[in-house]
Scaffold this motif. Structure first.
Motif, mmCIF file in Angstrom:
data_model
loop_
_atom_site.group_PDB
_atom_site.id
_atom_site.type_symbol
_atom_site.label_atom_id
_atom_site.label_comp_id
_atom_site.label_asym_id
_atom_site.label_seq_id
_atom_site.Cartn_x
_atom_site.Cartn_y
_atom_site.Cartn_z
ATOM 1 N N ASP A 76 10.427 38.982 -17.012
ATOM 2 C CA ASP A 76 11.564 37.619 -17.639
ATOM 3 C C ASP A 76 11.139 36.726 -18.452
ATOM 4 O O ASP A 76 10.857 36.112 -19.512
ATOM 5 C CB ASP A 76 12.964 37.684 -16.696
ATOM 6 C CG ASP A 76 14.176 36.998 -17.369
ATOM 7 O OD1 ASP A 76 14.638 37.962 -18.937
ATOM 8 O OD2 ASP A 76 14.754 35.801 -17.360
ATOM 9 N N SER A 84 17.446 38.877 -21.732
ATOM 10 C CA SER A 84 17.367 38.005 -20.733
ATOM 11 C C SER A 84 17.974 38.615 -19.201
ATOM 12 O O SER A 84 19.003 39.189 -19.355
ATOM 13 C CB SER A 84 17.967 36.500 -20.579
ATOM 14 O OG SER A 84 17.239 35.723 -21.301
ATOM 15 N N ILE A 85 17.306 39.077 -18.447
ATOM 16 C CA ILE A 85 17.334 39.468 -16.975
ATOM 17 C C ILE A 85 17.745 38.410 -15.939
ATOM 18 O O ILE A 85 18.511 39.418 -15.101
ATOM 19 C CB ILE A 85 15.902 40.106 -16.363
ATOM 20 C CG1 ILE A 85 15.772 41.395 -17.148
ATOM 21 C CG2 ILE A 85 16.494 40.941 -14.965
ATOM 22 C CD1 ILE A 85 14.614 41.979 -16.715
ATOM 23 N N LEU A 86 17.523 37.660 -16.450
ATOM 24 C CA LEU A 86 17.814 36.530 -14.930
ATOM 25 C C LEU A 86 18.660 35.495 -16.183
ATOM 26 O O LEU A 86 18.615 34.959 -17.297
ATOM 27 C CB LEU A 86 17.146 35.643 -13.836
ATOM 28 C CG LEU A 86 16.585 36.230 -13.364
ATOM 29 C CD1 LEU A 86 15.456 37.140 -13.428
ATOM 30 C CD2 LEU A 86 16.376 35.368 -11.392
ATOM 31 N N PRO A 87 20.050 34.896 -15.808
ATOM 32 C CA PRO A 87 20.659 33.744 -16.134
ATOM 33 C C PRO A 87 19.539 32.014 -16.896
ATOM 34 O O PRO A 87 18.582 31.735 -15.865
ATOM 35 C CB PRO A 87 22.152 33.408 -15.653
ATOM 36 C CG PRO A 87 22.159 33.883 -14.469
ATOM 37 C CD PRO A 87 20.644 34.687 -13.732
ATOM 38 N N ARG A 93 20.929 31.560 -11.538
ATOM 39 C CA ARG A 93 19.888 32.081 -11.390
ATOM 40 C C ARG A 93 19.179 32.612 -9.571
ATOM 41 O O ARG A 93 19.168 33.514 -9.424
ATOM 42 C CB ARG A 93 18.446 31.393 -11.862
ATOM 43 C CG ARG A 93 18.112 31.557 -13.358
ATOM 44 C CD ARG A 93 16.950 30.778 -14.129
ATOM 45 N NE ARG A 93 16.194 31.662 -13.276
ATOM 46 C CZ ARG A 93 14.950 31.868 -14.145
ATOM 47 N NH1 ARG A 93 15.892 32.339 -15.736
ATOM 48 N NH2 ARG A 93 13.582 32.694 -14.182
ATOM 49 N N GLY A 148 26.149 40.978 -13.550
ATOM 50 C CA GLY A 148 25.575 39.597 -14.728
ATOM 51 C C GLY A 148 26.383 39.200 -15.520
ATOM 52 O O GLY A 148 26.129 38.611 -16.736
ATOM 53 N N GLY A 153 21.344 42.562 -15.501
ATOM 54 C CA GLY A 153 20.963 41.391 -15.069
ATOM 55 C C GLY A 153 20.505 42.063 -13.783
ATOM 56 O O GLY A 153 20.340 42.840 -13.635
#
Length: 225
Positions: A76, A84-87, A93, A148, A153
């Motif tokens: 990411d 996006s995989i993480l916020p 996050r 997510g 996510g």
């Protein structure tokens, strides 16, 4: 990023390996999958993951990254293409990391205890523990399609185990834990998650995975006599 060499040392039926494949596909990253035999570990695997000697290992331009959750964050941070995989928000996050580790450090060991329990009393205790943990996970889905939010996510990808492997592992011991009556949100999440195109094309078919686990169980029973 052009001219990037990306290899994944993994195993077909490995939940952690599939996490990494999903992340790479979500980001649109071309990669080479290098299948590993964990009963006869390759020199490449032993060289690039000398500490745990396990899959997955991501090789990015020859540099290894180990441990699936670490690899997901690396992907990411390194490739900005795709979702996006993480916020972006630091608190969000941190929350995502918490729940991903909750799945790995709490839920996964609890399910293994059911599978490995000896005797009715031990199994009942293990089932009760796992049920409470899944209730906690269920509550995190309130008002959301995915962990997510509206999109897949980090926690959803980490939740591969709950979506597929949990049911397969427990079927081997004749137990159904994840039911719509007890876990309506989790069951809906499983359905939505497994029907996403990238997830569907990446995860093994349930029956194939079940056949593989049965074969492993027969082999272990035969060789542990």
């Amino acid at each position: 990023m052009d001219d990037q060499e990306v290899k994944l040392l993994g195993v077909w039926g490995s939940c952690p390996s599939k996490r990494v494949e999903i992340a790479l596909k979500l980001k649109g990253i071309s990669y080479e999958f290098v299948a590993q035999d964990l009963s006869n570990k390759s020199p490449e695997l032993l060289e690039y993951n000398p500490v745990h000697k396990q899959v997955p290992v991501l090789l990015h331009n020859g540099k290894p990254i180990c441990e699936s959750l670490v690899i997901l964050e690396y992907i990411d941070e390194t490739w900005k293409s795709g979702p996006s995989i993480l916020p972006e928000d630091p608190h969000a996050r941190a929350v995502a990391r918490f729940w991903a580790r909750f799945i790995d450090e709490k839920c996964f060991p609890a399910i293994l205890r059911i599978k490995r329990s000896q005797g009715e009393e031990e199994m009942e205790k293990a089932i009760e523990e796992a049920t409470e943990l899944l209730k906690t996970l269920e509550s995190e889905l309130e008002g959301k399609k995915f962990f997510g939010g509206d999109e897949i996510g980090l926690v959803d990808i980490a939740g591969n185990f709950v979506a597929l492997w949990l049911g397969v592992m427990l079927e081997l011991v004749g137990i159904t834990l994840l039911t719509e009556e007890k876990f309506p949100r989790l069951c809906q999440w499983v359905d939505d998650y497994l029907n996403c195109s990238i997830i569907k094309e990446t995860l093994p078919a349930r029956e194939d995975l079940l056949d593989r686990f049965r074969a492993i169980s027969r082999w272990l029973a035969k060789n542990n006599r």
